[in-house]
Write an enzyme that holds these catalytic residues in place. Structure first.
Site, PDB file in Angstrom:
ATOM      1  N   SER A 204      -5.859  -6.428  21.009  1.00  0.00           N
ATOM      2  CA  SER A 204      -6.690  -7.576  21.400  1.00  0.00           C
ATOM      3  C   SER A 204      -6.021  -8.441  22.469  1.00  0.00           C
ATOM      4  CB  SER A 204      -7.011  -8.441  20.174  1.00  0.00           C
ATOM      5  OG  SER A 204      -7.833  -7.719  19.295  1.00  0.00           O
TER       6      SER A 204
ATOM      7  N   THR B 146      -7.038 -13.290  20.947  1.00  0.00           N
ATOM      8  CA  THR B 146      -8.241 -13.428  21.787  1.00  0.00           C
ATOM      9  C   THR B 146      -8.372 -14.820  22.398  1.00  0.00           C
ATOM     10  OG1 THR B 146      -9.253 -11.777  20.350  1.00  0.00           O
ATOM     11  CG2 THR B 146     -10.712 -12.917  21.898  1.00  0.00           C
TER      12      THR B 146
ATOM     13  N   ASP C 170     -13.824  -6.792  22.362  1.00  0.00           N
ATOM     14  CA  ASP C 170     -12.615  -6.433  23.100  1.00  0.00           C
ATOM     15  C   ASP C 170     -12.287  -4.948  22.943  1.00  0.00           C
ATOM     16  OD1 ASP C 170     -12.096  -6.887  20.419  1.00  0.00           O
ATOM     17  OD2 ASP C 170     -10.282  -8.084  20.762  1.00  0.00           O
TER      18      ASP C 170
ATOM     19  N   HIS D 211      -7.677   0.413  15.775  1.00  0.00           N
ATOM     20  CA  HIS D 211      -8.670   0.326  16.854  1.00  0.00           C
ATOM     21  C   HIS D 211      -9.009   1.724  17.348  1.00  0.00           C
ATOM     22  CE1 HIS D 211      -6.811  -3.872  17.910  1.00  0.00           C
ATOM     23  NE2 HIS D 211      -7.360  -3.830  16.703  1.00  0.00           N
TER      24      HIS D 211
HETATM   25 MG    MG Z   1      -9.299 -11.610  18.171  1.00  0.00          MG
HETATM   26 ZN    ZN Z   2      -7.492  -5.465  15.449  1.00  0.00          ZN
END
Ligand code: MG
Ligand code: ZN
Length: 369
Positions: free
Chosen positions: A84, A137, A299, A326
């Site tokens: 991220s 983020t 993201d 991810h």
């Molecule tokens: Mg985040």
């Molecule tokens: Zn994550």
């Protein structure tokens, strides 16, 4: 014959009009276009997660209100699968960086976010997240650190900006620090109303608001966070929209990612539905305002979520996860408002902030070096 004298006057007026137009652009004034941009990021929110929430919901979701959709590609500078930090930096600043980095390029040089650009041009700015404000983020829009885990350094970076509203957890990163500095006092002396709960956020009428609602990371909505995200979104929109020049607001549904890492389907859907409420408030605002661009994206995808069963009558949905991490799949982009069409198609995550900047039509004259 009598009207002939009007001709030179008309020519002079036309000349003035034509010669003034380009100079307006060169002086860095903004052309009429997009006044406000609301960017909503569902951390880890892939297409399957969006459709799982749509299937589970009794009523149509706000995700379905967008006239334009696209897909963006998320790899980072050093990895096929991004984190991220790198993805947030790409979305915020249009620069690929290595995983773990926040607002710096591969060589550690600071890169400036669309939020910083908006600030330079006199717009109001804000970040709202369901993580700590210092988490990857939101930090990508504010801070410049080579490591996303440097929460206290990221907190210090908030004081190097002029961000008007920031809401999320992370109080201790400002108040209980290894270096013993008390950044809460520094925030107050710089005009921020610092509040520590939702009541404080809703009650504050300050132009500058720091809503640090938890010592560290807030809990899931179902575990006590409640309506913090939609309520904070509404408050942030009220405060930022007072700036006549416009605003940039980033809103993150941070914990979609965490539920996907944990492979817990119910929580994943609940966090996505909570995020969708914030999306709805942004769209309602934009529909009334007519000069606001709303963009929803992620993201990266988390969990390798797929839907292996379901029933649209009973709103049951069966999810299967292929990883606790991810994945590299493309993520959705939804857009509404002036310039929304530029967000259709398939493109790299570094394109997103470029598209936002071109919607704002800022000149480059104030670019940071
Ligand atoms: Mg985040
Ligand atoms: Zn994550």
């Amino acid at each position: 014959m009598k009207n002939l004298y009007k001709l030179p006057i008309l020519l002079i007026i036309s000349f003035i009009f034509v010669s003034c137009y380009p100079s307006r652009q060169l002086t860095g004034k903004r052309n009429p276009g997009v006044k406000n941009v609301i960017l909503l990021i569902g951390d880890g929110m892939g297409v399957a997660t969006v459709y799982a929430a749509m299937s589970a919901s009794q009523a149509p979701l706000n995700f379905e209100r967008f006239p334009v959709s696209g897909l963006q590609i998320t790899y980072s500078a050093n990895a096929y699968i991004t984190d991220s930090g790198a993805a947030g930096t790409a979305l915020a600043s249009g620069t690929k960086t290595r995983n773990g980095a926040i607002g710096v390029d591969e060589n550690g040089n600071p890169v400036y976010s669309v939020l910083a650009r908006a600030e330079e041009h006199g717009l109001a700015t804000g970040v709202v997240a369901t993580s700590s404000v210092t988490h990857a983020t939101p930090a990508s829009f504010i801070a410049h650190q080579s490591s996303r885990g440097s929460y206290e350094d990221i907190a210090s970076d908030f004081l190097k900006t002029d961000v008007d509203v920031f809401i999320g957890g992370g109080y201790d990163h400002f108040a209980r620090r290894a270096d013993k500095r008390n950044l809460i006092d520094s925030l107050k002396s710089r005009g921020y109303d610092v509040v520590t709960d939702l009541q404080g956020i809703m009650g504050s009428d300050s132009r500058k608001l720091a809503g640090l609602t938890y010592p560290g990371q807030p809990p899931y909505r179902l575990k006590g966070r409640g309506d913090m995200l939609p309520s904070s979104t509404a408050r942030a929109l009220e405060i930022l929209s007072r700036n006549k020049k416009g605003f940039f607001l980033m809103i993150e549904g941070s914990q979609i990612d965490w539920a996907a890492h944990a492979n817990v389907a119910d929580t994943l859907i609940d966090e996505t539905l909570d995020f969708d409420k914030a999306v709805g408030l942004a769209l309602d605002f934009a529909e009334k305002d007519r000069h606001t661009l709303v963009i929803v994206t992620a993201d990266h995808e988390t969990g390798g979520v797929t839907i292996t069963g379901g029933d649209l009558k009973t709103h049951e949905v069966t999810l299967s996860f292929s990883t606790k991490n991810h994945t590299a799949v493309m993520v959705p982009v939804f857009a509404y408002g002036p310039g929304a069409m530029n967000f259709s198609g398939v493109y790299d995550n570094t394109e997103l902030s470029k598209k936002i900047l071109s919607a704002f039509r800022f000149s480059d004259s104030k670019k940071k070096k």
